[in-house]
Design a protein around this motif. Structure first.
Motif, PDB file in Angstrom:
ATOM      1  N   GLY A  24      34.064  41.922  35.189  1.00 46.91           N
ATOM      2  CA  GLY A  24      35.505  42.165  35.107  1.00 46.91           C
ATOM      3  C   GLY A  24      35.810  43.540  34.541  1.00 46.91           C
ATOM      4  N   SER A 174      42.867  37.258  31.726  1.00 48.67           N
ATOM      5  CA  SER A 174      43.594  36.615  32.832  1.00 48.67           C
ATOM      6  C   SER A 174      44.682  37.514  33.411  1.00 48.67           C
ATOM      7  N   LYS A 178      41.848  39.971  36.106  1.00 42.86           N
ATOM      8  CA  LYS A 178      42.117  39.207  37.327  1.00 42.86           C
ATOM      9  C   LYS A 178      42.816  40.068  38.384  1.00 42.86           C
ATOM     10  N   LYS A 181      40.370  42.263  39.961  1.00 43.63           N
ATOM     11  CA  LYS A 181      39.401  41.548  40.786  1.00 43.63           C
ATOM     12  C   LYS A 181      40.002  41.187  42.137  1.00 43.63           C
TER      13      LYS A 181
END
Ligand code: PHE
Length: 452
Positions: A24, A174, A178, A181
């Motif tokens: 990440g 998050s 995210k 990603k």
């Protein structure tokens, strides 16, 4: 101070979700690096300074100055586990260094005020392109001027900042992780699609040659400094971004390996960006040395003349917007992390206040490029250019110097944090102590006009 043994900073961070996973982090750092710098600044500067030879210098600068400073900034963040200012204090106990670190926080905040303006333009162009109205006739120069002189850029800047805020509110793993990603793989797909399409245009070969065949007689001192400045900007250095991100990196992750991955990813992205833009401009007989208007004025003309132009044009601007958004998110995180710990606020409150402040200062920037406030000049520059100038040419090199000198001369345990020993540690230190500071100083003297 330190909690009991076993309850180290790692668990503290994990609890609040303030930590990246290993992969990440790579995504988030690539998201920060890859942005308008690569797709908007890089092509027109490369076009202006002679194509292939400039690209070769850009690569050298990435390796010799950007990479060592990149590792240094990550180490400061992870070692200090604070924001881009407090990390310096935690590592040195010195208020002087804490204040020096604040310069980077300020740079990030100021850059975001106009970066979000340009990011907003890309969103508007993406929508206009897909809907076909961008190509419904008319001069692209006029269209660009009509848009930037209206109030619409303020709306699009607002949309940009709202998206960034939404991501930041969700936190590090998050939110930021995210978001990247999802967007980075999307960006890679669009990038490759557009490259294949560009390379198939009749006459594309001349563009590839211009971009990749170096003519070293075109190298000048000025183009070398431009290449260095661009490598620095493109790797998100000198703005506290990698220090802030570094504070969310797990202890076990190798900073050297991560930096190589991010530097490599950034380079490949620039390469493909060049392989989209130069074949396209050459295929349509357009001069690549066009300046900042290249992507907004010149490329639409090329897209309109090709089959499925509004589709490819739309994709191009979506690509630009994705790159810009992932970078803008990382810029917003820098002052947010600062405000959060400086005034002990929740992430939510800190993010909202920072975004509002950025919008308030960003509106004049958005309206000063041909808009109602374009007549206001400070030292001969409009507000947008003035903020850009102060942040990019003054604060950024100073903040870069702060990181370099801090790791090179002040913080003795930097090597342990970076995981560098022996030969590589020596090289890193030589670069940070003697090479980068001198080169950054030269960039500074040159970009402020003290030296010509
Ligand atoms: N690296 C980004 C780009 O190339 C710009 C940026 C700089 C983003 C610093 C974050 C921090 O567009």
């Amino acid at each position: 101070m330190n909690k009991q043994k076993g309850q180290d900073s790692k668990s503290e961070f994990t609890e609040s979700g303030e930590q990246f996973s290993k992969l990440g982090f790579i995504f988030a750092a690539i998201g920060s690096a890859v942005g308008l710098g690569n797709l908007w600044k890089f092509p027109y500067i490369t076009g202006k300074f002679g194509g292939g030879a400039f690209f070769v210098m850009f690569i050298l600068c990435l390796i010799v100055i950007a990479l060592p400073v990149f590792i240094a900034e990550l180490a400061i963040g992870r070692g200090g586990r604070g924001n881009a200012s407090s990390s310096f204090f935690k590592l040195s106990g010195s208020k002087f260094w804490e204040r020096s670190g604040f310069i980077g926080v300020l740079a990030a905040f100021l850059i975001l005020t106009f970066y979000s303006v340009v990011a907003g333009w890309t969103l508007y162009y993406a929508v206009q392109s897909f809907s076909g109205s961008l190509f419904s006739g008319g001069d692209y120069n006029d269209q660009f001027n009509a848009f930037t002189s209206s109030a619409a850029p303020v709306f699009w800047q607002f949309v940009t900042l709202a998206i960034c805020l939404f991501v930041i509110l969700k936190g590090v793993s998050s939110g930021i992780e995210k978001f990247n990603k999802i967007l980075i793989p999307g960006l890679v797909i669009v990038l490759i699609l557009l490259m294949v399409q560009a390379l198939r245009l009749p006459g594309a070969g001349a563009g590839v040659e211009f971009f990749l065949k170096p003519d070293f007689s075109k190298i000048t001192a000025r183009s070398m400094l431009e290449a260095m400045g661009l490598a620095f900007f493109s790797m998100s250095l000198g703005m506290g971004a990698m220090i802030t991100f570094g504070s969310y990196v797990q202890k076990g992750q190798s900073l050297g390996a991560a930096s190589l991955a991010v530097g490599g990813g950034n380079l490949i992205y620039a390469l493909i960006a060049g392989l989209i833009i130069f074949p396209t401009t050459f295929a349509f007989g357009i001069e690549p040395a066009q300046g900042p208007g290249l992507v907004f004025i010149v490329l639409p003309a090329a897209f309109s003349a090709m089959p499925f132009g509004s589709l490819f044009g739309g994709l191009f601007f979506v690509l630009l917007a994705m790159g810009a958004l992932t970078s803008a998110v990382s810029l917003l995180e820098v002052p947010t992390a600062y405000v959060k710990s400086r005034w002990s606020l929740s992430r939510q409150k800190a993010a909202i206040y920072t975004t509002i402040a950025c919008f308030v200062l960003g509106v004049p920037a958005a309206l000063s490029v041909g808009g109602v406030w374009s007549d206001i000049h400070i030292f001969g520059k409009n507000i947008f250019d003035m903020i850009d100038y102060v942040a990019s040419n003054i604060l950024l090199p100073i903040a870069g110097l702060v990181s370099t000198i801090f790791v090179g001369y002040v913080w003795k345990k930097a090597g342990d944090e970076a995981g560098l020993t022996g030969f590589w540690f020596k090289i890193w230190m030589i670069l940070l102590r003697y090479v980068s500071p001198i080169l950054i100083l030269l960039i500074f003297l040159y970009s402020t006009g003290i030296m010509h």
